[in-house]
Motif scaffolding. Sequence first.
Motif, mmCIF file in Angstrom:
data_model
loop_
_atom_site.group_PDB
_atom_site.id
_atom_site.type_symbol
_atom_site.label_atom_id
_atom_site.label_comp_id
_atom_site.label_asym_id
_atom_site.label_seq_id
_atom_site.Cartn_x
_atom_site.Cartn_y
_atom_site.Cartn_z
ATOM 1 N N HIS A 1 4.107 2.176 14.449
ATOM 2 C CA HIS A 1 5.174 1.183 14.344
ATOM 3 C C HIS A 1 6.444 1.643 15.058
ATOM 4 O O HIS A 1 7.107 0.848 15.744
ATOM 5 C CB HIS A 1 5.478 0.903 12.875
ATOM 6 N N ASP B 1 8.735 0.060 6.440
ATOM 7 C CA ASP B 1 7.934 0.986 5.637
ATOM 8 C C ASP B 1 8.764 1.804 4.653
ATOM 9 O O ASP B 1 8.214 2.651 3.937
ATOM 10 C CB ASP B 1 7.129 1.927 6.537
ATOM 11 N N HIS C 1 5.115 -1.977 -1.638
ATOM 12 C CA HIS C 1 4.773 -1.796 -0.231
ATOM 13 C C HIS C 1 4.236 -3.075 0.390
ATOM 14 O O HIS C 1 3.441 -3.802 -0.201
ATOM 15 C CB HIS C 1 3.744 -0.675 -0.093
ATOM 16 N N ARG C 2 4.720 -3.321 1.597
ATOM 17 C CA ARG C 2 4.370 -4.491 2.403
ATOM 18 C C ARG C 2 4.786 -5.806 1.745
ATOM 19 O O ARG C 2 4.259 -6.864 2.069
ATOM 20 C CB ARG C 2 2.874 -4.514 2.737
ATOM 21 N N LYS C 3 5.750 -5.710 0.842
ATOM 22 C CA LYS C 3 6.316 -6.917 0.234
ATOM 23 C C LYS C 3 7.836 -6.851 0.220
ATOM 24 O O LYS C 3 8.503 -7.781 0.670
ATOM 25 C CB LYS C 3 5.781 -7.111 -1.186
ATOM 26 N N HIS D 1 8.852 -6.160 4.047
ATOM 27 C CA HIS D 1 8.021 -6.757 5.091
ATOM 28 C C HIS D 1 8.191 -8.287 5.052
ATOM 29 O O HIS D 1 7.887 -8.913 4.041
ATOM 30 C CB HIS D 1 6.542 -6.412 4.873
ATOM 31 N N HIS E 1 6.428 -5.013 13.364
ATOM 32 C CA HIS E 1 5.860 -4.160 12.320
ATOM 33 C C HIS E 1 5.172 -5.012 11.253
ATOM 34 O O HIS E 1 4.013 -4.767 10.887
ATOM 35 C CB HIS E 1 6.970 -3.324 11.697
ATOM 36 N N SER E 2 5.894 -6.006 10.746
ATOM 37 C CA SER E 2 5.364 -6.835 9.659
ATOM 38 C C SER E 2 4.120 -7.608 10.078
ATOM 39 O O SER E 2 3.166 -7.725 9.302
ATOM 40 C CB SER E 2 6.452 -7.801 9.173
ATOM 41 N N ASP F 1 0.908 -5.294 10.643
ATOM 42 C CA ASP F 1 0.208 -4.852 9.437
ATOM 43 C C ASP F 1 -0.820 -5.867 8.946
ATOM 44 O O ASP F 1 -1.747 -5.514 8.230
ATOM 45 C CB ASP F 1 1.213 -4.542 8.323
ATOM 46 N N LEU G 1 -4.305 -2.864 1.119
ATOM 47 C CA LEU G 1 -3.440 -1.956 0.380
ATOM 48 C C LEU G 1 -4.188 -1.029 -0.576
ATOM 49 O O LEU G 1 -3.558 -0.307 -1.329
ATOM 50 C CB LEU G 1 -2.419 -2.780 -0.426
ATOM 51 N N VAL H 1 -0.125 -8.122 3.913
ATOM 52 C CA VAL H 1 1.336 -8.259 3.938
ATOM 53 C C VAL H 1 1.703 -9.511 3.146
ATOM 54 O O VAL H 1 1.003 -10.527 3.228
ATOM 55 C CB VAL H 1 1.865 -8.383 5.386
ATOM 56 N N TRP I 1 0.033 -13.568 -0.481
ATOM 57 C CA TRP I 1 -0.381 -12.432 0.333
ATOM 58 C C TRP I 1 -1.240 -12.910 1.501
ATOM 59 O O TRP I 1 -2.082 -13.797 1.335
ATOM 60 C CB TRP I 1 -1.186 -11.444 -0.505
#
Length: 209
Positions: free
Chosen positions: A6, A40, A47-49, A52, A89-90, A93, A99, A112, A120
Amino acid sequence: MMLPTHVLVGLALALPVAVAAPEHADITLTAGLLGGLIPDLDMYIGHRKTLHYPVYYSALAAVAAPVAVIVPTTLTIAAAIGLLGAAAHSVMDVFGGGLELRPWEATSSRAVYNHYHDRWLAPRRWIRYDGAPEDLVLSIAVAGPLLFALEGTLRVIVGAAVVVAIVYTAVRRLLPAIAEVLIAGYLLQAIPDHMLARLPARYIPDHID
């Protein structure tokens, strides 16, 4: 995808702008690096929420980019490139793994979080998991032009990112077992419940995603 990938992609997105507007090169490249990095920072806080935003970053970048072209100041260029890096990045993923603790097992349906639709997004698994061999190949491919074009501290950062990517890829499949030993053997007994609750659910034994 792993963090070095990333960061390198963020720098790569900034590079053409830095070449076209050398008077803004430093801030442009820094913004690209930070844009690739910042999402990140939610690694242990949703993570990833939490950080992101594949839709919102992309929409903001689409607005910021023409503003930076029309009014090319340090602030407008940095905002546009930073948002572009975070959007990339977002979105990237989504094309990686899920996850779960062992994403190569492909058991998670979460890649993500899409805040706009409040759901999701499922992992596409074009790159099977963060630290997969194909993830490393992508990092090295992106790093090549950067090593050629950049100099000084930024070149060192690119080289360091490649080294981290190689090491991470080499040990990636060992990390879940290490995490389980540390958590089951120490953390579950040693830390208070309110702190344990901050651990991502994938690290808790017997968690089912």
